[in-house]
Design an enzyme around this catalytic site. Structure first.
Site, PDB file in Angstrom:
ATOM      1  N   VAL A   1      12.668  -2.979   5.073  1.00 30.48           N
ATOM      2  CA  VAL A   1      12.406  -3.443   3.697  1.00 30.48           C
ATOM      3  C   VAL A   1      10.656  -3.300   3.445  1.00 30.48           C
ATOM      4  CG1 VAL A   1      12.462  -5.739   2.418  1.00 30.48           C
ATOM      5  CG2 VAL A   1      14.235  -5.255   4.148  1.00 30.48           C
ATOM      6  N   CYS A   2      10.605  -2.776   2.142  1.00 34.23           N
ATOM      7  CA  CYS A   2       9.219  -2.466   1.965  1.00 34.23           C
ATOM      8  C   CYS A   2       8.452  -4.039   1.709  1.00 34.23           C
ATOM      9  CB  CYS A   2       9.249  -1.829   0.462  1.00 34.23           C
ATOM     10  SG  CYS A   2       7.823  -1.676  -0.273  1.00 34.23           S
ATOM     11  N   VAL A   3       7.321  -4.104   2.329  1.00 35.65           N
ATOM     12  CA  VAL A   3       6.570  -5.551   2.428  1.00 35.65           C
ATOM     13  C   VAL A   3       6.395  -5.622   1.016  1.00 35.65           C
ATOM     14  CG1 VAL A   3       4.509  -4.301   3.176  1.00 35.65           C
ATOM     15  CG2 VAL A   3       5.029  -6.598   3.512  1.00 35.65           C
TER      16      VAL A   3
ATOM     17  N   ALA B   1       8.945  -6.693  -1.182  1.00 35.73           N
ATOM     18  CA  ALA B   1       9.705  -7.852  -0.636  1.00 35.73           C
ATOM     19  C   ALA B   1       8.913  -9.338  -1.007  1.00 35.73           C
ATOM     20  CB  ALA B   1       9.930  -7.667   0.931  1.00 35.73           C
TER      21      ALA B   1
ATOM     22  N   PHE C   1      14.703  -0.298   1.997  1.00 28.87           N
ATOM     23  CA  PHE C   1      15.037  -0.827   0.773  1.00 28.87           C
ATOM     24  C   PHE C   1      13.802  -1.085  -0.128  1.00 28.87           C
ATOM     25  CE2 PHE C   1      18.291  -1.740   3.977  1.00 28.87           C
ATOM     26  CZ  PHE C   1      19.557  -1.745   3.400  1.00 28.87           C
TER      27      PHE C   1
END
Lengths: 131, 119
Positions: free
Chosen positions: B77-79, B82, B39
């Site tokens: 999820v991409c840090v 995010a 994501f």
């Protein structure tokens, strides 16, 4: 970045990654976040190319000034791509022409290709990431 | 076939997440493998467990969580994306994990096909 470590020393074949940039540099975050993937991806030693089509060609426009919109001008990063061994930059001829631009208006040396040639290039890729 | 999936839009505003979900369900039904769903961009908002759509609508986040629970799908999820959008560990829905962009590139390398769902 655990994924990077996992790949180091691996035996996977080098894949052809194409980053397809379609949006203007400001107005949405796609251009900036695409560039972030490209820079991280460079560490994986894959065969990377970047393509600029539609308003995406504006990402490479010289003379970007963003002070008045309160955003960071990240366009100098495109000039640093060479240092990451990302040297294959393609710009769609039709997109440039439709916007009254030529390769001289761009920040970095690129290869200008007509749409059909880009399509053929896309066909050769293993992975196409579209932003 | 082994698929990697990239979701670049948040829930509801765009159909991208729904389409990605439906693609994954259909691929699994055909016996394919899903290596990872990544994501990125506003797609990180799909991991927000606080989303609460009207009762007669689908809950996109819960659909992803259920898929992860039922089939062991890796939802990443991409840090960086995010944090930019306030998606943190404490509001992450079950089945999602936060990690780096390297996980996306790795999915491109390891999967036979990487399919992008975006605007």
């Amino acid at each position: 970045m655990s994924g990077m470590e996992e790949n180091e020393g691996g035996t996977d074949k080098v894949k052809r990654f194409m980053f397809l940039n379609r949006k203007a540099p400001y107005g949405t975050i796609y251009a900036l976040e695409s560039l972030e993937v490209v820079l991280i991806g460079a560490a994986f030693d894959q065969n990377v190319s970047m393509v600029f089509v539609d308003d995406g060609v504006y990402q490479l426009k010289k003379g970007q000034q963003t002070k008045d919109i309160g955003q960071k001008n990240f366009s100098p990063t495109y000039r640093a791509l060479e240092d990451y061994d990302i040297e294959k930059l393609y710009v769609e001829q039709e997109s440039l022409e439709a916007r009254g631009l030529t390769a001289d208006d761009l920040l970095v040396p690129v290869e200008v290709l007509p749409s059909a040639a880009l399509g053929a290039l896309m066909e050769e890729q293993d992975v196409v990431l579209s932003f | 076939m082994k698929f990697g999936i990239l979701v670049n839009e948040g829930p509801y505003q765009h159909q991208a997440s729904d389409s990605a979900y439906q693609f994954v369900v259909a691929a699994l039904a055909k016996g394919h493998e899903i290596y990872r769903v990544f994501f990125y961009n506003d797609g990180v908002n799909n991991a927000n467990r606080l989303v609460e759509p009207p009762q007669d609508d689908r809950n996109i986040t819960q659909q992803w969580s259920k898929l992860a629970a039922d089939h062991g799908i890796d939802l990443v999820v991409c840090v960086a994306a995010a944090l930019r959008r306030g998606i943190k560990e404490e509001i992450l829905a079950p089945g999602f994990r936060i990690s780096g962009l390297g996980q996306l590139v790795e999915a491109g390398i390891k999967a036979d096909r990487l399919v992008v769902f975006g605007d």
